[in-house]
Structures are given as structure tokens and as C-alpha cells.
Design an enzyme around this catalytic site. Structure first.
Site, PDB file in Angstrom:
ATOM      1  N   SER A 144      36.809  42.506  39.358  1.00 33.99           N
ATOM      2  CA  SER A 144      37.820  42.060  39.843  1.00 33.99           C
ATOM      3  C   SER A 144      39.305  42.964  39.494  1.00 33.99           C
ATOM      4  O   SER A 144      38.897  43.714  38.426  1.00 33.99           O
ATOM      5  CB  SER A 144      38.210  40.718  39.301  1.00 33.99           C
ATOM      6  OG  SER A 144      39.723  40.151  39.549  1.00 33.99           O
ATOM      7  N   TYR A 157      39.093  35.453  31.541  1.00 36.81           N
ATOM      8  CA  TYR A 157      38.600  36.011  32.747  1.00 36.81           C
ATOM      9  C   TYR A 157      38.826  37.598  32.673  1.00 36.81           C
ATOM     10  O   TYR A 157      37.927  38.285  33.050  1.00 36.81           O
ATOM     11  CB  TYR A 157      39.104  35.255  33.928  1.00 36.81           C
ATOM     12  CG  TYR A 157      38.702  35.726  35.356  1.00 36.81           C
ATOM     13  CD1 TYR A 157      37.380  35.420  35.709  1.00 36.81           C
ATOM     14  CD2 TYR A 157      39.532  36.560  35.992  1.00 36.81           C
ATOM     15  CE1 TYR A 157      36.871  35.808  36.862  1.00 36.81           C
ATOM     16  CE2 TYR A 157      38.919  37.168  37.283  1.00 36.81           C
ATOM     17  CZ  TYR A 157      37.742  36.655  37.801  1.00 36.81           C
ATOM     18  OH  TYR A 157      37.252  37.045  39.006  1.00 36.81           O
TER      19      TYR A 157
END
Length: 253
Positions: A144, A157
């Protein structure tokens, strides 16, 4: 020697795309199948896997599995090995938990990182064991842009995805002598199911217009070709790389 578009053909290869019943994973599984690969479609729901299979051309097989269940994953890979073994692994499954630093307990972190980091590492181990004897393999990790840049309230995350990027480079170094390439893709803002509410938020639309070179959300089908490239013979001399597919978000000033 393959030439031209033949270098993007996956004919005769076997691929597993985790979390491939919808969104980015489904788009990837569909394109790999269109390129000629035999694709295992993965999800935790038998009905959703069956629905995805019905929408994928070519040879596609079901793999109902929670990738964080280590015993089930090992058993599934034994079944895949009996079919000839994997050539391509796309580690796509991930979870997100947007909370502040002080809100996470140890068990919260373990639950998130087991899915986002530990499971991809374990699947890469299992896949590499099947690829190494062939002297060929492709492992593609879906990271990501959160692994490249950060924002407040998303520390757990971001830590996991930064770990995926580090894992990608480490495995590329270790598995290169076995003919296995390992690369990662860092998606930006894509219109997937978890993001549909945000995709209709006018404030976020303004943010993307101002902060992204292309000024818009990405569609899942726009990420899949990057996965196909890393999975194909065309990427035979590319390994250890993290490619941002983000419409220019991380390069836009």
C-alpha cells in the site's frame, strides 16, 4: 526465445491470488486467467468463491481458505503441490484497522499483523518450497502507499505494509538464486468495496483532485496489469521492487 506479447503469456503456469473474490484480487485473478494461467481463486466464503469463479474465463479453481489459518494453508499447498505446484503467488489479502497509537492492545496488533504480514510471509515460504525445485517462480505482494508514506491514526496498518515492503526485498535477495523473483505493488486510492463510501465523499474527491497527479480514484482493472507484468516472463530481470500504482499520489507535490 519469447518475443513481443509472448513475454506476457502465462500459458501453462499455475497461480494463486489470495482474497480474489472481489476488488483488486478479483481483477488480478481474471487478468492472469485471461493471460493463460490456471488460477486458484481464494476467499473464506464458498458462495463468494463460486460466484467469482463463474466470472473468470479459462481454467480457475476454488480455494476456500482463511490465509491466517496456518494449518489450513499448509494443507491447501499440499493439494496444490499434487497438481504440479505453484508458479505464481499474489499475496493480496489484507485488513485495515484505523485507530490511534494508544488505542491498540497487543492482541489487536497481533490480529492485524497476522493477516497483513505474518500470513503473506508464511504463504511465501510455502510457495517458494514449490517454486525452488523448478528454478522458477513469481511472488507478488500487495502492499500500500501506506507502507511508503504515513498519516495520523493509521500506525498499525502502516507498520504492516512497511513490513511487506521490507519482506519483499529480503525475499528477493534470498530467493533470487532459485530463479524466483519477489516484487510488491503499492496501490493508492482504488474504488473497492471497503472504499465505496469514501469514493462518494465530495471532500475526498477534492483531496484527490488536488493531491493526485491524475486527480481521481483508480479502478481495480487499472492495478491488474502491473500484477500481470511482475507475474510474466517480461519481468524476468525485475526483483525486489515496490511499484506504486497510485495515479501519482506519492510523487505529486
Amino acid at each position: 526465445m519469447m518475443t513481443g506479447l509472448e513475454r506476457f503469456s502465462l500459458k501453462g503456469q499455475r497461480a494463486l491470488v489470495t482474497g480474489s473474490t472481489e476488488g483488486l484480487g478479483f481483477a488480478a485473478a481474471k487478468l492472469l486467467a485471461e493471460a493463460g494461467a490456471e488460477v486458484w481463486v481464494n476467499g473464506r466464503s464458498q458462495d463468494r468463491v463460486a460466484d467469482a469463479l463463474a466470472r473468470i474465463p479459462g481454467i480457475a479453481r476454488p480455494l476456500v481458505l482463511d490465509v491466517a489459518d496456518e494449518g489450513s494453508a499448509a494443507a491447501a499447498f499440499e493439494d496444490i503441490a499434487a497438481e504440479g505446484g505453484l508458479d505464481i503467488l499474489v499475496n493480496n489479502v489484507g485488513q485495515r484497522d484505523r485507530r490511534g497509537l494508544t488505542e491498540f492492545t497487543r492482541s489487536d496488533l497481533q490480529a492485524l499483523w497476522d493477516v497483513d504480514l505474518v500470513a503473506p510471509f508464511r504463504l511465501a515460504q510455502l510457495a517458494a518450497a514449490q517454486m525452488a525445485p523448478k528454478g522458477y517462480g513469481r511472488i507478488i505482494n500487495i502492499s500500500s502507499i501506506a507502507g511508503l508514506i504515513a498519516q495520523s491514526g493509521d500506525a498499525a496498518y502502516t507498520t504492516a505494509k512497511a513490513g511487506i515492503n521490507g519482506m519483499t526485498k529480503a525475499l528477493a535477495a534470498e530467493l533470487g538464486p532459485n530463479g524466483i523473483t519477489v516484487n510488491a505493488i503499492a496501490p493508492g486510492f482504488f474504488k473497492t468495496s471497503p472504499n465505496m463510501a469514501a469514493a462518494s465523499d465530495p471532500e475526498i474527491a477534492v483531496k484527490l483532485r488536488n493531491a493526485t497527479s491524475l486527480g481521481r480514484w483508480g479502478e481495480p482493472e487499472e492495478l491488474a496489469p502491473a500484477i500481470l507484468f511482475f507475474a510474466s516472463p517480461a519481468a524476468s530481470y525485475v526483483t525486489g521492487q515496490v511499484l506504486a500504482v497510485d495515479g501519482g499520489y506519492t510523487s505529486h507535490y
